[in-house]
Design an enzyme around this catalytic site. Structure first.
Site, PDB file in Angstrom:
ATOM      1  N   CYS A 131       0.741  -1.410   0.096  1.00  0.00           N
ATOM      2  CA  CYS A 131       0.127   0.106  -0.283  1.00  0.00           C
ATOM      3  C   CYS A 131       0.962   1.146  -0.009  1.00  0.00           C
ATOM      4  O   CYS A 131       1.244   1.721   0.938  1.00  0.00           O
ATOM      5  CB  CYS A 131      -0.790  -0.033   1.158  1.00  0.00           C
ATOM      6  SG  CYS A 131      -2.006   1.444   1.139  1.00  0.00           S
ATOM      7  N   CYS A 134      -0.764   4.045   2.281  1.00  0.00           N
ATOM      8  CA  CYS A 134      -0.245   3.914   3.538  1.00  0.00           C
ATOM      9  C   CYS A 134       1.171   4.089   4.037  1.00  0.00           C
ATOM     10  O   CYS A 134       1.250   4.853   5.084  1.00  0.00           O
ATOM     11  CB  CYS A 134      -0.587   2.491   3.876  1.00  0.00           C
ATOM     12  SG  CYS A 134      -2.213   1.800   3.425  1.00  0.00           S
ATOM     13  N   ASP A 135       2.123   3.809   3.129  1.00  0.00           N
ATOM     14  CA  ASP A 135       3.403   3.674   3.467  1.00  0.00           C
ATOM     15  C   ASP A 135       4.545   4.611   2.970  1.00  0.00           C
ATOM     16  O   ASP A 135       5.477   4.789   3.149  1.00  0.00           O
ATOM     17  CB  ASP A 135       3.863   2.269   3.552  1.00  0.00           C
ATOM     18  CG  ASP A 135       3.312   1.347   4.643  1.00  0.00           C
ATOM     19  OD1 ASP A 135       2.893   1.764   5.517  1.00  0.00           O
ATOM     20  OD2 ASP A 135       2.696   0.339   4.248  1.00  0.00           O
TER      21      ASP A 135
END
Ligand code: NAP
Length: 309
Positions: A131, A134-135
């Site tokens: 992701c 997300c990261d």
């Protein structure tokens, strides 16, 4: 006869559980094969509203579960393996037994596909993720790579150029299957360097167990090489967890549950879908939560309409 069964305990299922429980429907929530969903395997979540300094994915899930339990949601570590349509109810198969329910919220999620290499599970959250949203922000001014050649890979690689010093796009062929506009956008970006005809064969870590480099094999020449980077973003697709519903609930061509326009309703009255099991577009914790809320409200209204309180 249950009033509401909820399948899945990711953000969608747990938010549905909070809402259904607060509506006094005492939902039965089945945890499924991956309790907590995709958040339970991530580390810091910085984009879930309400947490100025971020929140660890597993902690967020634990809090949501405790919140649902506080209002009377019941949890069971079990998986739904089948679905049958009845007169004014549906039945779900759980550990060989059929449970009847007046309504059902399917929030069984989608599982990211992985490469199947050694140590893949332990490296997740330590330089290996699926992701970018997300990261990505954790990898500023360092090289990273994306594996895959579809729209997800192209989109994630483009997104990552905001942070990373360089984004290697590793693909097993020499053409991308992504849409033309996405291909142009990603390949025109000076920070993106495609690595064609290549398979990632090994993750290489430093002394602290963080990603240091990857081993590649050129699939045309057979030549092996190493590429230094701090994070691998695997974007080779997701599989929606809809196997038990095939032939009963309407699915799109990629296996995602179809919802009626403007609602979380599926093709069977009383069955609702929420989160990544029906959403291949946004795939965010907060959008999954929003859908879980909507599905619980839709189920509550449906139950009132059929006289179940
Ligand atoms: P996808 O289209 O199925 O592409 C998966 C990519 O991963 C392919 O390039 C495939 O290679 C590669 N791949 C698969 N298994 C692999 C393996 N074991 N090792 C190495 N490479 C592997 O998946 P997706 O990109 O996630 O897209 C899924 C759907 O969502 C598509 O319909 C897509 O259009 C849509 N989507 C749309 C958007 C958007 O419009 N903004 C964004 C994301 C996704 P090959 O090409 O060789 O098969």
């Amino acid at each position: 006869m249950e009033k509401v069964i909820i399948l899945g305990t990711g953000c969608a299922g747990l938010t549905a559980a909070i809402y259904a429980a607060r509506a006094n429907l005492t939902p039965l929530v089945l945890e499924g094969a991956e309790p907590g969903g995709q958040l339970s395997t991530t580390t810091l979540v910085e984009n879930y509203p309400g947490f100025k300094d971020g929140v660890m994915g597993p902690e967020l899930i634990m809090q949501m579960k405790a919140q649902a339990e506080r209002f009377g949601a019941r949890f069971q570590y079990a998986e739904c393996t089948g679905l049958k349509r009845g007169e004014k109810h549906v039945s779900v198969e759980v550990e060989g037994k059929w449970i009847d329910t007046s309504s059902l919220i399917v929030a069984s999620g989608a599982s990211a596909k992985w490469l199947g290499l050694d140590r893949e599970r332990e490296l997740r959250g330590h330089g290996l993720t699926s992701c970018a949203t997300c990261d990505g922000a954790f990898y500023r001014n360092v090289p990273v790579c994306v594996v895959g050649g579809g729209d997800s890979a192209a989109e994630e690689a483009t997104f990552l150029t905001r942070f990373a010093s360089k984004v290697y796009l590793i693909h097993r062929r020499d053409t991308l299957r992504a849409s033309k506009v996405m291909i142009q956008r990603v390949l025109d970006n000076p920070k993106v360097e495609p690595v064609w005809n290549s398979a990632l064969t090994e993750y290489l870590t430093d002394d602290e167990g963080h990603m240091r480099a990857v081993k590649l094999k050129n699939l045309v020449t057979g030549v092996e090489s190493e590429l230094e980077m701090k994070c691998v973003f695997v974007a080779i697709g997701h599989t929606p967890n809809t196997a038990p519903f095939k032939g009963i609930l309407d699915l799109d061509e990629n296996g995602y549950l179809l919802q009626q326009p403007g609602s979380t309703a599926t093709n069977i009255p009383g069955v609702f879908a929420a989160g990544d099991v029906s959403d291949h577009r946004y795939r965010q914790a907060v959008t999954a939560s929003g859908q879980g809320c909507a599905a619980a409200l839709d189920a509550e209204r449906y139950l009132a309409d059929i006289g179940v309180h």
